[in-house]
Design a protein around this motif. Sequence first.
Motif: not given
Length: 244
Positions: A116-121, A109-113, A133-138, A148-152
């Motif tokens: 995406c950051w480098e691409f958008l910039r 997930p960190q590599k993906s974040a 990068i988000t997911d839902s949890t209880t 929740k953020a699983i990577a930023h």
Amino acid sequence: MKVTAVKTKLLEANKDSLTEVLAESIETLTEGSVVAISSKVVSLCEGNVLPINDISKDDLIKKEADCFIPKEYSKYGVYLTIKNGMLVPSAGVDESNTNGYFVMWPKDPQKSANYCWEFLREKFGLKKIGVIITDSTTSPLKWGVTGKAIAHCGFTAINSKIGENDLFNKTLRQTRINIADGLAASAVLCMGESVEQTPVAIIEDVPFVNFQDHVPTEEELKFLRIRIKDDLYAPLLENAPWTT
């Protein structure tokens, strides 16, 4: 703070690249924004999926989890797991809105974040932007799920107030604000959980976010995690029947 959910086309496994989805879905982006992306979208684009008929969900969860509590301990037959240092149900494995696939968390997930950051910039010619990068949890002792953020990437995930004074001049000793998770909770609420088809969100007007001009360092990422023995909930976590 302003959160705008972004509509995408119907996404299926292995049919689109992550950068294609972002380029097609986000028309404009301004300095000081944070882009939230569902982990499911990342995994669908990156191909971190398995056909439901290829493996049992139980076996997949055990494979994906760092450790787990057997589902027999759960009233609902759900595995409680630790994945990437986070406490989550089912190691993040999901099958909703996937058209016949189990979807796992992104492999990295960190590599993906960071990607995406480098691409958008570069695409929008910006310096101060963030990605989560988000997911839902209880949450224990509460019904319902929250984001929740699983990577930023692109900002400081934790704002420490330790050493500052409160309203009555008392020195704060433990106060840390989880910016990444707070942003994720707001974004996921707007993105929805069922048929909305808005797995991306743009978060603006965030004066509390400290943007950075680099991807998170190993030291910064390590700072986000707490060992079980040091956790506030250690009395519960240390005595749980974990299996590895």
